[in-house]
Write a protein that holds these residues in place. Structure first.
Motif, PDB file in Angstrom:
ATOM      1  N   LEU A   1       0.820  -1.200   0.000  1.00 40.51           N
ATOM      2  CA  LEU A   1       0.000   0.000   0.000  1.00 40.51           C
ATOM      3  C   LEU A   1       0.859   1.257   0.000  1.00 40.51           C
ATOM      4  CD1 LEU A   1      -2.582  -1.086   2.732  1.00 40.51           C
ATOM      5  CD2 LEU A   1      -2.821  -1.291   0.246  1.00 40.51           C
ATOM      6  N   GLY A   2       0.319   2.341  -0.589  1.00 43.99           N
ATOM      7  CA  GLY A   2       1.060   3.589  -0.658  1.00 43.99           C
ATOM      8  C   GLY A   2       2.262   3.437  -1.571  1.00 43.99           C
TER       9      GLY A   2
ATOM     10  N   THR B   1      -2.656   9.985   3.640  1.00 41.58           N
ATOM     11  CA  THR B   1      -2.401   9.102   4.772  1.00 41.58           C
ATOM     12  C   THR B   1      -3.660   8.383   5.227  1.00 41.58           C
ATOM     13  OG1 THR B   1      -0.596  10.562   5.466  1.00 41.58           O
ATOM     14  CG2 THR B   1      -1.474   9.019   7.113  1.00 41.58           C
TER      15      THR B   1
ATOM     16  N   VAL C   1      -4.300   5.472   2.985  1.00 44.81           N
ATOM     17  CA  VAL C   1      -3.415   4.333   3.248  1.00 44.81           C
ATOM     18  C   VAL C   1      -3.959   3.510   4.410  1.00 44.81           C
ATOM     19  CG1 VAL C   1      -1.115   3.655   4.014  1.00 44.81           C
ATOM     20  CG2 VAL C   1      -1.364   5.468   2.312  1.00 44.81           C
TER      21      VAL C   1
ATOM     22  N   ALA D   1       2.560  -1.068   4.399  1.00 43.35           N
ATOM     23  CA  ALA D   1       1.885   0.199   4.114  1.00 43.35           C
ATOM     24  C   ALA D   1       2.865   1.344   4.310  1.00 43.35           C
ATOM     25  CB  ALA D   1       0.675   0.375   5.032  1.00 43.35           C
TER      26      ALA D   1
ATOM     27  N   VAL E   1       3.547   5.373   4.463  1.00 38.89           N
ATOM     28  CA  VAL E   1       2.956   6.694   4.656  1.00 38.89           C
ATOM     29  C   VAL E   1       3.883   7.703   3.990  1.00 38.89           C
ATOM     30  CG1 VAL E   1       2.274   8.446   6.334  1.00 38.89           C
ATOM     31  CG2 VAL E   1       1.847   6.011   6.806  1.00 38.89           C
TER      32      VAL E   1
END
Length: 400
Positions: A245-246, A265, A268, A286, A288
Motif C-alpha cells: 500500500l502507498g 495518509t 493508506v 503500508a 505513509v
C-alpha cells in the motif's frame, strides 16, 4: 504467527547516524518537528517511541511494544534502497552515477525508441525529451542514487511520461528512476528551478516547482533485484497473501501481490484496515508518504499533522490484531523538515514491534534495516532472507 503488518513512515528519522556527512550532523526529524510544533502522539508514546527520543515524545514507564533504533546500511538516505533493505536486501547491483556520466546511454536509448533528445540547458547534463520531459539527477537524496523524469501533465499524460521513464530505467543501473508529474508549470518553469548541488550534481527542485499539489503523480521504478529472496515473495511462496500500500506498491516488488498506490495518509490506513479485516494469512506493507513530502517541502507543521494522523489511525490496526499477529512501525530514512534543504537526511529510524506473543523489550541499536524483514520472516515461518539478523528470539514470550 500468521499475519504481519509493517507500517513504514517515510522519512521518519530519530537522529543522525555516526557516519552521517557534514550536512546531516545534528539532524533529528522527530525532535525538530517537536521543537517547531506542539506534538502529541499518545499511541506512539504508549508503544515506546518516547524511549527513543524523550525530548520529542513523553517516555512511558511500561511500553506496549519492543522498541529500538535501526541503522541504515544503504548509502545515503533513500526510499527505494531503504525499502529493499527493510524487505531483506539485494542491493549489490546498484551503480552510483550522475547524469553527466549516464546521459549518452539515456539519450541513445530514447532516440532508439523514436524520441527527440536535446540538452535542457546547453553545457549541462539534463536532457529535454520531446520538448516536454526533463531527465535529470534527483537532488532530494544523496548524489548518484536516483534519476528523475519530470514533466508537466499539462504537456503530456502520465502514462506517456511513464513510458519514457521505463526507457530510462532499462538504460541505467542507478537505484531508482522516479517519474514525476503534476500541473501548473511548464518547461520554462522547470528551467527556472534548476539547482546545482556541486561536483556535477544538477537537478530540478521539484518541491519549489510546486509538483506536490492535488495533481501530483509519481512512479518509482526500481532495479530488477532478487525479489525471490525478499520478505514479500517468501510470504507468497509459503501460501500467504501480500498487500503493498502507498509508495510500497511502487518500490517493493512481489509477483501476485495486491497493489494500491495511495498518497493521502487516511487513504493508506483505510486500505490497511480493509485488507487486514479480510486477510487470514500473510503480509501487509503500508507506506505513509505524506511525511516524506512534508520533509521535502520543509514544512514542519505539515509533518506534525501527518504524524498526528498516523497516531490516531494506528489504533484501528491495534484493535484488529489477533493472537497470531504482529505490527511493526518503522521508517526508511530521515527527512528533517528543518534542515534547510529538500534532501533526505541520514538518520537512525525507529522500530516498534507489537503482538500478543511478543515482549516489549529494548532492542538497542540494530545494525541494519534488514533486521525487520529477517525478524518478520522468522515469526511467519518463511525461508530466510538475503540479509538481516532476526531479533525474533529476543521478543518472543518464553512460553511460546
Amino acid at each position: 504467527m500468521r499475519r504481519a503488518v509493517i507500517v513504514v513512515i517515510d522519512g521518519f528519522g530519530i537522529g543522525a547516524t555516526p557516519d552521517a556527512g557534514p550536512a546531516d550532523l545534528g539532524m533529528n526529524t522527530l525532535a525538530h518537528v517537536a521543537d517547531a510544533v506542539d506534538l502529541r502522539l499518545p499511541v506512539l508514546a504508549s508503544l515506546g517511541l518516547g524511549r527513543l527520543v524523550p525530548d520529542a515524545v513523553e517516555p512511558v514507564q511500561e511500553p506496549r511494544a519492543a522498541y529500538g533504533r535501526l541503522t541504515p546500511v544503504h548509502i545515503g538516505a533513500d526510499t527505494y534502497m531503504g525499502h529493499q533493505e527493510l524487505m531483506g536486501g539485494g542491493l549489490s547491483r546498484v551503480e552510483f552515477r550522475l547524469m553527466e556520466e549516464l546521459g549518452d546511454d539515456v539519450a541513445a536509448a530514447l532516440r532508439s525508441a523514436g524520441h527527440t533528445v536535446e540538452p535542457l540547458v546547453v553545457g549541462q547534463s539534463m536532457l529535454l525529451v520531446d520538448g516536454a520531459v526533463v531527465v535529470h539527477d534527483n537532488i532530494e537524496a544523496r548524489a548518484r542514487l536516483n534519476v528523475n523524469v519530470t514533466a508537466s501533465l499539462d504537456d503530456i499524460d502520465f502514462d506517456a511520461l511513464t513510458e519514457i521513464g521505463l526507457i530510462v530505467r532499462r538504460a541505467i543501473n542507478v537505484s531508482r528512476v522516479i517519474v514525476v508529474g503534476s500541473r501548473g508549470y511548464d518547461v520554462d518553469s522547470i528551467r527556472s528551478h534548476i539547482v546545482h548541488r556541486g561536483d556535477g550534481h544538477i537537478g530540478v527542485d521539484t518541491p519549489s516547482l510546486g509538483v506536490y499539489n492535488e495533481h501530483y503523480q509519481v512512479r518509482h521504478l526500481g532495479l530488477d533485484l532478487p525479489i525471490e529472496r525478499q520478505l514479500p515473495m517468501r510470504v507468497k511462496d509459503q501460501g500467504g497473501d501480500v498487500v503493498l500500500l502507498g509508495k510500497a506498491a511502487d518500490v517493493v516488488r512481489c509477483e501476485g501481490a495486491t497493489l494500491e498506490n495511495i498518497v493521502p495518509t487516511d487513504g493508506v490506513f483505510d486500505a490497511a484496515v480493509r485488507h487486514l479485516d479480510g486477510l487470514s494469512r500473510g503480509l501487509i506493507v503500508a507506506n505513509v508518504q505524506e511525511s516524506d513530502l512534508a520533509g521535502h517541502e520543509q514544512d514542519a507543521a505539515r509533518y506534525a499533522r501527518v504524524l498526528a494522523t498516523v497516531d490516531a489511525r494506528l489504533q484501528e490496526l491495534l484493535d484488529r490484531l489477533g493472537p497470531d499477529d504482529l505490527l511493526v512501525i518503522t521508517a526508511d530514512h530521515g527527512n528533517d523538515p528543518t534542515s534547510g534543504s529538500s534532501r533526505h537526511t541520514r538518520e537512525y529510524v525507529p522500530v516498534l514491534v507489537l503482538g500478543q506473543q511478543l515482549r516489549p523489550v529494548d532492542l538497542g541499536i540494530r545494525s541494519s534495516l534488514a533486521d525487520v524483514g529477517a525478524t518478520v520472516a522468522e515469526l511467519l515461518g518463511t525461508e530466510p532472507l538475503d540479509s538481516g539478523t532476526s531479533f525474533a528470539r529476543e521478543i518472543l514470550c518464553s512460553s511460546m
